[in-house]
Each structure stands twice: as C-alpha cells, then as structure tokens.
Design a protein around this motif. Structure first.
Motif, PDB file in Angstrom:
ATOM      1  N   LEU A 131       0.814  -1.217   0.000  1.00 31.47           N
ATOM      2  CA  LEU A 131       0.000   0.000   0.000  1.00 31.47           C
ATOM      3  C   LEU A 131       0.848   1.267   0.000  1.00 31.47           C
ATOM      4  CD1 LEU A 131      -2.707  -1.115   2.590  1.00 31.47           C
ATOM      5  CD2 LEU A 131      -2.890  -1.123   0.094  1.00 31.47           C
ATOM      6  N   ASP A 132       1.917   1.287   0.789  1.00 29.27           N
ATOM      7  CA  ASP A 132       2.767   2.476   0.846  1.00 29.27           C
ATOM      8  C   ASP A 132       3.378   2.801  -0.516  1.00 29.27           C
ATOM      9  OD1 ASP A 132       2.393   3.181   3.496  1.00 29.27           O
ATOM     10  OD2 ASP A 132       4.143   2.080   4.237  1.00 29.27           O
ATOM     11  N   ARG A 133       3.568   1.787  -1.347  1.00 25.66           N
ATOM     12  CA  ARG A 133       4.159   1.992  -2.667  1.00 25.66           C
ATOM     13  C   ARG A 133       3.122   2.369  -3.716  1.00 25.66           C
ATOM     14  NH1 ARG A 133       7.326  -1.214   0.230  1.00 25.66           N
ATOM     15  NH2 ARG A 133       9.589  -1.232  -0.166  1.00 25.66           N
ATOM     16  N   CYS A 134       1.851   2.138  -3.409  1.00 24.45           N
ATOM     17  CA  CYS A 134       0.788   2.414  -4.379  1.00 24.45           C
ATOM     18  C   CYS A 134       0.033   3.712  -4.096  1.00 24.45           C
ATOM     19  CB  CYS A 134      -0.214   1.259  -4.399  1.00 24.45           C
ATOM     20  SG  CYS A 134       0.411  -0.277  -5.082  1.00 24.45           S
ATOM     21  N   VAL A 135       0.048   4.175  -2.866  1.00 27.07           N
ATOM     22  CA  VAL A 135      -0.848   5.264  -2.482  1.00 27.07           C
ATOM     23  C   VAL A 135      -0.544   6.565  -3.207  1.00 27.07           C
ATOM     24  CG1 VAL A 135       0.525   6.036  -0.488  1.00 27.07           C
ATOM     25  CG2 VAL A 135      -1.965   6.351  -0.497  1.00 27.07           C
TER      26      VAL A 135
END
Length: 233
Positions: free
Chosen positions: A182-186
């Motif tokens: 998630l941290d890489r997609c947000v």
C-alpha cells in the motif's frame, strides 16, 4: 462507428450474445461479459463441458478453467476476454505450482489491455494468495513498484475483503501487514490505482477503523482518504 454497449446481461441482444459466446469479439462492459454462454464458448475450443449458467460467475470461471487444465492451446492470446480470464483461473488451479510460478504465469494477464481480464487475473489466483498471504505480500511488493496495472494487481489481490472472493482473515485482523504494497501504491498518479488503495482501506475499516484513520493521516492523500473512510461513522 462504435457498436452499442450494454450494462446488463438481460439487455444484450441475441446476435451480440452469439458473437461473444463464440469468442469472436471481446465484451465491452461487465454486463456483456456476464452474458457469455460458457458451454458454447468452451465448445469453440473443442472442449465438451457443460457449465450451468445459473451458477455465480466466479464459480463458472473456476469450472471452465478446470475443464481446460489439459487443454494445449494458448488461452492467453485468445481474442475472447472470457477465454483469457479462464487462463488466469487455470493458473490458480494448476496442481503443485508454487506461488512464485503462479504469479509469473499470471503476470501478462495482469497487464492485459482488457479491463475484465485484469480483474480475472487477480481473482484467478486469489485462493493461492490467501493461503500464503505474508509471502504473497513480500513477492507483490516488487509489483507495487512497477507499472500501474501491476500496482493495481498487487493492491486488489491482497484486499482484506475483496469482491467476488473469500475474505483474508489475517488482513482483516492485522491490515498493517499490507503496508509494503500500500505504501508503494498510495502516491500513484493513476486514479485506477489510487481507487484500489482506497477500496483496500475501506475493507480494513470494517474491522480496524482506527488503524485506517491513522494510516490515512500519515499518507495525507485526500482522494484515498475519502474512499477509505466512506463507510466509517
């Protein structure tokens, strides 16, 4: 001239339904995809199997893929988006394959130009991901640094609740396990990806609303926060 499109299976006229069911054209909407007669389409591949049209769509996809386990043709390049979706479910059903093998095989389908095939790609191997969720997240972290279709796959495939698929109890209880993805997609500029992250967090908010609020505050991405907290009182 563009052909008319239909949002509901009941609206799809017989001639278009026939073209879709013979694999001559792709569906343009979910409604058209749901109108495909799986038994007819399997027979165009030379596979004699009956699929009950009254079953749910993921059940029908699974049964069709099972009927194709020994099929030698290249389903991944078939002109029908439904057949390419069967290819994804067949990857999920392959006996004895590792999670790494399944992800490698499904990767081209996760990047398919057709919206429906990209959904079938993650749904097809969701049971394998759910069975090894922490390992799956570790492997999909690299996908979350790739192009948008792969980033969205990584997010959708690990949603705690998801759509048309079993829940993942471990992520409902401890959604922080999904942060490497998630941290890489947000921060992705693509709305296609951001919406998936928002939906992932909305899933998590059903069981861990405080964690979702804290994580959204850290991200400070308004579009994701609105989607993530839409069900939180």
């Amino acid at each position: 001239m563009a052909r008319p499109t239909y949002s509901s299976p009941a609206e799809v006229p017989a001639d278009l339904r026939g073209q879709l069911s013979r694999g001559e054209i792709e569906s343009a909407t979910l409604g058209e995809g749901l109108a495909v007669d799986f038994t007819t389409l399997l027979r165009t591949l030379g596979v004699d199997a009956e699929i009950d049209p009254g079953l749910g769509i993921t059940r029908r996809m699974t049964l069709a893929a099972g009927a194709l386990l020994s099929f030698d043709g290249a389903l991944e390049r078939h002109p029908s988006d439904t057949v390419r979706g069967w290819a994804a479910f067949r990857v999920g059903l392959r006996p004895g394959w590792s999670l790494e093998q399944r992800l490698e095989a499904v990767r081209p389908l996760a990047q398919d130009p057709h919206f429906g095939v990209r959904e079938w790609a993650w749904l097809g191997i969701r049971p394998a991901i759910a069975a090894e969720v922490e390992r799956a997240i570790a492997l999909l972290t690299a996908w979350a640094e790739g192009e948008p279709y792969l980033r969205r796959f990584a997010s959708e495939a690990t949603r705690p609740r998801g759509v048309w698929c079993p829940h993942i109890p471990l992520l409902k209880k401890n959604p922080a396990l999904g942060l490497p993805v998630l941290d890489r997609c947000v921060g992705e500029p693509s709305k296609y990806v951001r919406d998936s992250v928002g939906n992932w967090m909305n899933d998590a908010a059903k069981t861990r609303p405080d964690w979702v609020r804290e994580t959204c505050a850290r991200w400070n991405v308004a579009a994701v926060t609105r989607r993530a907290l839409r069900s939180v009182a």
